[in-house]
Design a protein around this motif. Structure first.
Motif, short mmCIF file in Angstrom:
data_model
loop_
_atom_site.label_atom_id
_atom_site.label_comp_id
_atom_site.label_asym_id
_atom_site.label_seq_id
_atom_site.Cartn_x
_atom_site.Cartn_y
_atom_site.Cartn_z
N PHE A 130 32.03 83.71 26.65
CA PHE A 130 31.36 83.00 25.29
C PHE A 130 32.73 83.10 24.53
CE2 PHE A 130 30.24 88.52 24.94
CZ PHE A 130 31.15 88.36 24.17
N THR A 131 32.53 83.13 23.59
CA THR A 131 33.68 82.14 22.75
C THR A 131 33.57 83.05 21.54
OG1 THR A 131 33.89 79.98 21.83
CG2 THR A 131 34.91 81.41 24.21
N CYS A 132 33.92 83.59 20.60
CA CYS A 132 33.43 84.47 18.64
C CYS A 132 34.47 83.90 17.72
CB CYS A 132 32.63 85.86 18.97
SG CYS A 132 33.63 86.75 19.43
N GLY A 133 35.80 83.08 17.95
CA GLY A 133 37.01 82.78 17.32
C GLY A 133 38.02 82.26 18.05
N ALA A 134 38.42 81.98 17.69
CA ALA A 134 39.95 81.46 18.08
C ALA A 134 40.65 82.65 18.94
CB ALA A 134 41.34 81.51 16.59
N ASP A 135 40.67 83.75 18.86
CA ASP A 135 41.13 84.63 19.75
C ASP A 135 39.75 85.78 20.17
OD1 ASP A 135 43.42 83.46 20.00
OD2 ASP A 135 43.79 84.67 17.76
N SER A 160 29.10 88.00 29.08
CA SER A 160 27.17 87.85 28.32
C SER A 160 26.17 88.13 30.45
CB SER A 160 26.97 87.88 27.12
OG SER A 160 26.75 85.98 27.48
N LEU A 161 24.72 88.94 29.77
CA LEU A 161 24.42 88.39 31.13
C LEU A 161 23.54 87.55 30.98
CD1 LEU A 161 24.09 92.28 31.85
CD2 LEU A 161 25.49 90.57 32.93
N TYR A 162 23.31 86.79 31.55
CA TYR A 162 21.63 85.90 31.41
C TYR A 162 20.53 85.94 32.64
CZ TYR A 162 24.56 82.22 34.26
OH TYR A 162 24.99 81.31 35.23
N PRO A 163 19.56 85.98 32.61
CA PRO A 163 18.42 86.13 33.92
C PRO A 163 19.11 84.21 34.55
CG PRO A 163 17.38 85.37 32.20
CD PRO A 163 18.03 85.77 31.60
N CYS A 164 18.58 85.03 35.62
CA CYS A 164 18.54 83.37 36.98
C CYS A 164 17.30 82.67 37.05
CB CYS A 164 19.42 84.38 38.18
SG CYS A 164 18.95 82.60 39.79
N LEU A 165 16.67 81.60 36.88
CA LEU A 165 16.16 81.14 36.51
C LEU A 165 16.36 80.33 38.67
CD1 LEU A 165 13.57 80.53 35.88
CD2 LEU A 165 14.31 78.86 35.05
N LYS A 179 23.26 79.38 42.42
CA LYS A 179 21.61 80.43 43.46
C LYS A 179 20.99 80.06 41.95
CE LYS A 179 24.73 84.57 45.44
NZ LYS A 179 24.45 85.89 45.21
N CYS A 180 20.81 79.18 40.35
CA CYS A 180 20.28 79.36 39.42
C CYS A 180 19.97 77.63 39.14
CB CYS A 180 20.80 80.15 38.35
SG CYS A 180 20.75 81.76 38.66
N SER A 181 18.87 77.25 38.81
CA SER A 181 18.26 75.77 38.16
C SER A 181 19.60 76.01 37.20
CB SER A 181 16.89 75.68 38.49
OG SER A 181 16.88 76.01 39.64
N TYR A 182 19.16 76.95 35.96
CA TYR A 182 19.64 76.52 34.36
C TYR A 182 20.31 78.02 34.03
CZ TYR A 182 19.15 75.40 29.63
OH TYR A 182 19.50 75.81 28.17
N VAL A 183 21.90 77.29 33.74
CA VAL A 183 22.51 78.35 32.97
C VAL A 183 22.48 77.89 31.44
CG1 VAL A 183 25.72 79.18 32.58
CG2 VAL A 183 23.94 78.01 34.90
N PRO A 184 22.33 78.81 30.66
CA PRO A 184 22.31 78.53 29.43
C PRO A 184 23.32 78.33 28.70
CG PRO A 184 21.65 80.99 29.83
CD PRO A 184 21.85 80.17 31.22
N PRO A 185 23.63 77.99 27.39
CA PRO A 185 24.76 78.14 26.38
C PRO A 185 25.07 79.93 26.39
CG PRO A 185 23.36 76.56 25.70
CD PRO A 185 22.59 77.19 26.78
N CYS A 186 25.85 79.76 26.84
CA CYS A 186 26.72 81.65 26.80
C CYS A 186 26.50 82.08 24.76
CB CYS A 186 27.98 81.52 27.30
SG CYS A 186 28.03 83.71 27.58
N GLU A 187 25.55 82.81 24.96
CA GLU A 187 25.33 84.05 23.70
C GLU A 187 26.37 84.61 23.98
OE1 GLU A 187 24.57 82.46 20.82
OE2 GLU A 187 23.77 80.10 21.56
N ARG A 188 26.31 85.52 22.28
CA ARG A 188 26.83 86.77 22.61
C ARG A 188 25.64 87.82 22.91
NH1 ARG A 188 31.41 89.11 18.43
NH2 ARG A 188 32.07 90.85 19.44
N ASP A 189 24.87 87.83 22.55
CA ASP A 189 23.35 88.47 22.76
C ASP A 189 22.81 87.77 23.53
OD1 ASP A 189 21.26 90.04 22.20
OD2 ASP A 189 20.79 89.46 20.15
#
Length: 210
Positions: A70-75, A80-85, A112-122
């Motif tokens: 994920f990105t939270c600014g220029a620098d 982060s982690l996401y579950p595999c569907l 391995k997964c059907s969907y990769v969500p937009p990466c969030e910090r949380d």
């Protein structure tokens, strides 16, 4: 009667026109190679996928978690982690079970997964995105038939829900470099023709008064 020779040099405007034309020609050739390498080849491969009818067999989440960036600014950047569907479907083209993926890009990103969500910090937000996707395929699609895309040669065990690229990408990859190339060539040819006509006109004018 001796031929009258007329010396004619490019004016500043004609010189600029020639340079502009040559610049457009070079830009057209270079962009054709760059777009062909970056977009045209993947698009042609993507378009080889044949449409098929798919029906959902099972929708499940595996225990393994995957990292995303994920990105939270220029620098500011982190992981982060996401579950595999995993969504398994019956593919009518091959009459076999295949793993469904959102598109070609996500298939390459995580096969391995059907969907990769937009990466969030949380991590929780990533999980919620995946759960919404799971609910959609479990409740709204369920056992309904839908169109998927299948490539026997490249990925016999995977199918795509959407294509990453289509015919419009192919059109733009070829159209705009060719337009630049043709416009540049036209400018150069018109400038050379104008020069040639000016030389002839001056020669005729001198012949009349000689």
């Amino acid at each position: 009667m001796a031929k009258i020779r007329v010396s004619y040099e490019y004016s500043e405007a004609e010189d600029k026109s020639i340079r502009l034309g040559l610049f457009l020609i070079v830009c057209g050739i270079v962009s054709l190679f760059i777009l062909g390498f970056c977009w045209l080849n993947p698009t042609l491969q993507n378009m080889q996928s044949k449409p098929a009818n798919c029906t959902v067999i099972s929708v499940q989440r595996v225990e393994e978690m995957f990292e995303c960036v994920f990105t939270c600014g220029a620098d500011c950047k982190g992981t982060s982690l996401y579950p595999c569907l995993q969504i398994f479907v019956n593919n009518s083209e091959s009459n076999s079970v295949a793993l469904l993926h959102y598109d070609e890009q996500q298939l390459v990103l995580n096969p391995k997964c059907s969907y990769v969500p937009p990466c969030e910090r949380d991590n929780q937000k990533n999980k919620e995105n995946v759960l919404r996707w799971q609910d959609y395929w479990t409740k709204e699609v369920s056992s309904q038939s839908f169109t998927c895309f299948f490539n026997q040669q490249r990925r016999p065990d995977d199918v795509l829900w959407k294509r990453s690229h289509d015919e419009t990408v192919l059109l733009h990859c070829v159209l705009w470099p060719l337009v630049s190339l043709l416009v540049g060539t036209l400018i150069v040819l018109l400038t050379i023709c104008a020069r040639s006509l000016a030389v002839r006109a001056e020669a005729i004018q001198k012949r009349k008064f000689s």
